[in-house]
Design a protein around this motif. Structure first.
Motif, short mmCIF file in Angstrom:
data_model
loop_
_atom_site.label_atom_id
_atom_site.label_comp_id
_atom_site.label_asym_id
_atom_site.label_seq_id
_atom_site.Cartn_x
_atom_site.Cartn_y
_atom_site.Cartn_z
N MET A 1 0.84 -1.18 0.00
CA MET A 1 0.00 0.00 0.00
C MET A 1 0.89 1.25 0.00
N VAL A 2 0.63 2.10 -0.92
CA VAL A 2 1.40 3.34 -1.01
C VAL A 2 0.77 4.37 -0.08
N GLN A 3 1.58 4.90 0.79
CA GLN A 3 1.09 5.93 1.70
C GLN A 3 1.38 7.30 1.07
N THR A 4 0.45 8.19 1.22
CA THR A 4 0.59 9.49 0.59
C THR A 4 0.99 10.55 1.60
N PHE A 5 1.40 11.68 1.06
CA PHE A 5 1.74 12.83 1.89
C PHE A 5 0.57 13.18 2.79
N GLU A 6 -0.63 13.17 2.22
CA GLU A 6 -1.82 13.54 2.99
C GLU A 6 -2.04 12.59 4.17
N PHE A 7 -1.85 11.30 3.94
CA PHE A 7 -2.01 10.31 5.02
C PHE A 7 -1.05 10.62 6.17
N TYR A 8 0.21 10.80 5.84
CA TYR A 8 1.20 11.06 6.88
C TYR A 8 0.94 12.39 7.58
N LYS A 9 0.54 13.39 6.81
CA LYS A 9 0.26 14.69 7.40
C LYS A 9 -0.92 14.61 8.37
N GLU A 10 -1.94 13.85 8.01
CA GLU A 10 -3.08 13.66 8.91
C GLU A 10 -2.65 12.99 10.21
N ARG A 11 -1.79 11.98 10.11
CA ARG A 11 -1.30 11.31 11.33
C ARG A 11 -0.50 12.29 12.19
N ALA A 12 0.28 13.15 11.55
CA ALA A 12 1.06 14.15 12.30
C ALA A 12 0.13 15.12 13.02
N GLU A 13 -0.92 15.53 12.33
CA GLU A 13 -1.87 16.45 12.95
C GLU A 13 -2.59 15.80 14.13
N GLU A 14 -2.92 14.52 13.98
CA GLU A 14 -3.56 13.79 15.08
C GLU A 14 -2.62 13.70 16.28
N ALA A 15 -1.35 13.40 16.02
CA ALA A 15 -0.37 13.32 17.11
C ALA A 15 -0.21 14.67 17.79
N ALA A 16 -0.21 15.74 17.02
CA ALA A 16 -0.09 17.08 17.59
C ALA A 16 -1.28 17.39 18.49
N GLN A 17 -2.47 16.99 18.04
CA GLN A 17 -3.67 17.22 18.85
C GLN A 17 -3.60 16.41 20.15
N ARG A 18 -3.17 15.16 20.05
CA ARG A 18 -3.03 14.34 21.27
C ARG A 18 -2.00 14.94 22.21
N ALA A 19 -0.93 15.50 21.67
CA ALA A 19 0.09 16.14 22.52
C ALA A 19 -0.50 17.35 23.21
N GLU A 20 -1.29 18.11 22.49
CA GLU A 20 -1.91 19.30 23.07
C GLU A 20 -2.90 18.92 24.18
N ASP A 21 -3.61 17.80 23.99
CA ASP A 21 -4.61 17.36 24.95
C ASP A 21 -4.00 16.63 26.16
N ALA A 22 -2.76 16.19 26.03
CA ALA A 22 -2.14 15.38 27.07
C ALA A 22 -1.91 16.19 28.35
N THR A 23 -2.13 15.51 29.47
CA THR A 23 -1.86 16.15 30.76
C THR A 23 -0.55 15.65 31.35
N LEU A 24 -0.16 14.46 30.95
CA LEU A 24 1.11 13.89 31.43
C LEU A 24 2.24 14.30 30.51
N GLU A 25 3.34 14.71 31.09
CA GLU A 25 4.48 15.19 30.31
C GLU A 25 5.05 14.12 29.39
N ASN A 26 5.12 12.87 29.90
CA ASN A 26 5.68 11.80 29.07
C ASN A 26 4.79 11.50 27.86
N VAL A 27 3.49 11.63 28.01
CA VAL A 27 2.57 11.42 26.89
C VAL A 27 2.73 12.55 25.88
#
Length: 74
Positions: free
Chosen positions: A1-27
């Protein structure tokens, strides 16, 4: 399966949102690392597509030049 720029960018945005929502520093740290990794993959995918397009354009130009040269020599 070929992964696209858009796919990876969406995952990065999701990770950024999870980081923003995290209360624990390690998370937060983990998700920021994930975001960086996803963006690296996104940029690599974009560069790969650009390189393929450039190579294809070069092949097309070469074929056209060879066809023109062959037509001129006939």
């Amino acid at each position: 399966m070929v992964q696209t720029f858009e796919f990876y960018k969406e995952r990065a945005e999701e990770a950024a949102q999870r980081a923003e929502d995290a209360t624990l520093e390690n998370v937060k740290t983990r998700e920021l690392r994930a975001q960086k990794s996803w963006m690296t993959l996104a940029n690599q995918a974009r560069r790969t597509v650009e390189a393929r397009e450039k190579a294809e354009a070069t092949r097309i130009a070469k074929r056209e030049a060879e066809a023109a040269e062959a037509a001129a020599s006939e």
